[in-house]
Motif scaffolding. Sequence first.
Motif, PDB file in Angstrom:
ATOM      1  N   MET A   1      -6.368  -7.799   3.804  1.00 40.07           N
ATOM      2  CA  MET A   1      -7.879  -7.336   3.459  1.00 40.07           C
ATOM      3  C   MET A   1      -7.772  -5.787   4.011  1.00 40.07           C
ATOM      4  SD  MET A   1     -11.368  -8.866   4.513  1.00 40.07           S
ATOM      5  CE  MET A   1     -11.688  -8.066   6.007  1.00 40.07           C
ATOM      6  N   SER A   2      -8.006  -4.845   3.027  1.00 39.07           N
ATOM      7  CA  SER A   2      -8.181  -3.442   3.498  1.00 39.07           C
ATOM      8  C   SER A   2      -9.605  -3.068   4.278  1.00 39.07           C
ATOM      9  CB  SER A   2      -8.016  -2.699   2.575  1.00 39.07           C
ATOM     10  OG  SER A   2      -6.702  -2.564   1.835  1.00 39.07           O
ATOM     11  N   VAL A   3      -9.254  -2.282   5.274  1.00 36.12           N
ATOM     12  CA  VAL A   3     -10.701  -1.886   6.106  1.00 36.12           C
ATOM     13  C   VAL A   3     -10.675  -0.570   5.976  1.00 36.12           C
ATOM     14  CG1 VAL A   3     -11.566  -1.822   8.272  1.00 36.12           C
ATOM     15  CG2 VAL A   3     -10.317  -3.779   7.601  1.00 36.12           C
ATOM     16  N   GLU A   4     -11.733  -0.021   5.338  1.00 36.07           N
ATOM     17  CA  GLU A   4     -12.022   1.270   5.184  1.00 36.07           C
ATOM     18  C   GLU A   4     -12.795   1.768   6.550  1.00 36.07           C
ATOM     19  OE1 GLU A   4     -13.470   3.937   1.568  1.00 36.07           O
ATOM     20  OE2 GLU A   4     -15.367   3.638   3.035  1.00 36.07           O
ATOM     21  N   THR A  68      -9.058  -6.344  12.981  1.00 38.68           N
ATOM     22  CA  THR A  68      -8.593  -4.862  12.866  1.00 38.68           C
ATOM     23  C   THR A  68      -9.399  -4.250  14.184  1.00 38.68           C
ATOM     24  OG1 THR A  68      -7.904  -4.727  10.702  1.00 38.68           O
ATOM     25  CG2 THR A  68      -8.462  -2.706  11.975  1.00 38.68           C
ATOM     26  N   ALA A 130       0.701   1.345   8.129  1.00 36.30           N
ATOM     27  CA  ALA A 130      -0.408   0.462   7.620  1.00 36.30           C
ATOM     28  C   ALA A 130      -1.645   1.175   7.218  1.00 36.30           C
ATOM     29  CB  ALA A 130      -0.989  -0.649   8.845  1.00 36.30           C
ATOM     30  N   LEU A 131      -1.555   2.433   7.493  1.00 39.08           N
ATOM     31  CA  LEU A 131      -2.789   3.503   7.427  1.00 39.08           C
ATOM     32  C   LEU A 131      -2.635   4.110   5.814  1.00 39.08           C
ATOM     33  CD1 LEU A 131      -3.808   5.135  10.501  1.00 39.08           C
ATOM     34  CD2 LEU A 131      -4.048   2.905   9.844  1.00 39.08           C
ATOM     35  N   ALA A 132      -3.406   4.211   5.063  1.00 38.40           N
ATOM     36  CA  ALA A 132      -3.520   4.875   3.552  1.00 38.40           C
ATOM     37  C   ALA A 132      -4.710   5.925   3.660  1.00 38.40           C
ATOM     38  CB  ALA A 132      -3.534   3.777   2.743  1.00 38.40           C
ATOM     39  N   ASP A 133      -4.437   6.855   2.731  1.00 41.47           N
ATOM     40  CA  ASP A 133      -5.636   7.657   2.355  1.00 41.47           C
ATOM     41  C   ASP A 133      -6.131   8.345   3.696  1.00 41.47           C
ATOM     42  OD1 ASP A 133      -5.647   6.824  -0.199  1.00 41.47           O
ATOM     43  OD2 ASP A 133      -6.874   5.161   0.050  1.00 41.47           O
ATOM     44  N   VAL A 148      -7.722   4.169   5.621  1.00 38.02           N
ATOM     45  CA  VAL A 148      -7.779   2.795   5.181  1.00 38.02           C
ATOM     46  C   VAL A 148      -6.769   2.069   5.752  1.00 38.02           C
ATOM     47  CG1 VAL A 148      -7.379   1.013   3.455  1.00 38.02           C
ATOM     48  CG2 VAL A 148      -8.946   3.164   2.905  1.00 38.02           C
ATOM     49  N   VAL A 149      -7.047   0.961   6.508  1.00 41.09           N
ATOM     50  CA  VAL A 149      -6.021   0.062   7.429  1.00 41.09           C
ATOM     51  C   VAL A 149      -5.616  -0.992   6.227  1.00 41.09           C
ATOM     52  CG1 VAL A 149      -5.510  -1.471   9.095  1.00 41.09           C
ATOM     53  CG2 VAL A 149      -7.063   0.636   9.502  1.00 41.09           C
ATOM     54  N   ASP A 150      -4.379  -0.977   5.873  1.00 40.81           N
ATOM     55  CA  ASP A 150      -4.074  -2.187   4.913  1.00 40.81           C
ATOM     56  C   ASP A 150      -3.482  -3.349   5.566  1.00 40.81           C
ATOM     57  OD1 ASP A 150      -5.018  -1.015   2.480  1.00 40.81           O
ATOM     58  OD2 ASP A 150      -3.184   0.255   2.496  1.00 40.81           O
TER      59      ASP A 150
END
Length: 150
Positions: A1-4, A68, A130-133, A148-150
Amino acid sequence: MSVEVGSPVEGLAAALSEVPDPVFSQAMVGPGVAVKPSGGRADAVAPVAGTVATLHPHAFVIATSDGTAILVHLGIDTVKLKGEGFELHVAKGDVVQAGQRIVTWDPTEVESHGHSSICPVIALDVVPEALADLREDGQVIAGDPLFVVD
């Protein structure tokens, strides 16, 4: 689950490497983004929805339902202020929504004591991949996405 993860403060997004503390700039506690806050008294808000896991006047951790944990540190060496100039609005263990007011503080006042007001926003216990954007430049307001944490 991604967390913004949203910005806890209004200001300029910056790379962690710009934080004048090696614990943060070298991502020793985890990857993330920093925000150089706009001056003047302001609220720092929850970057994610979750439970207040750690709470100090100058720093807090919000743990999401999936585990997270996001650390927000209000300035550098601000622990030396012993809570002066920081007003807490929640308690450890409280369940909060993203964007909810956590601490009221004054970045200009922090700087007047000789401390940097830059705010590292860190994903604890995750690998940098694990971080994006990642948002590492430009103006943000409280709540704007930082990563975002993926």
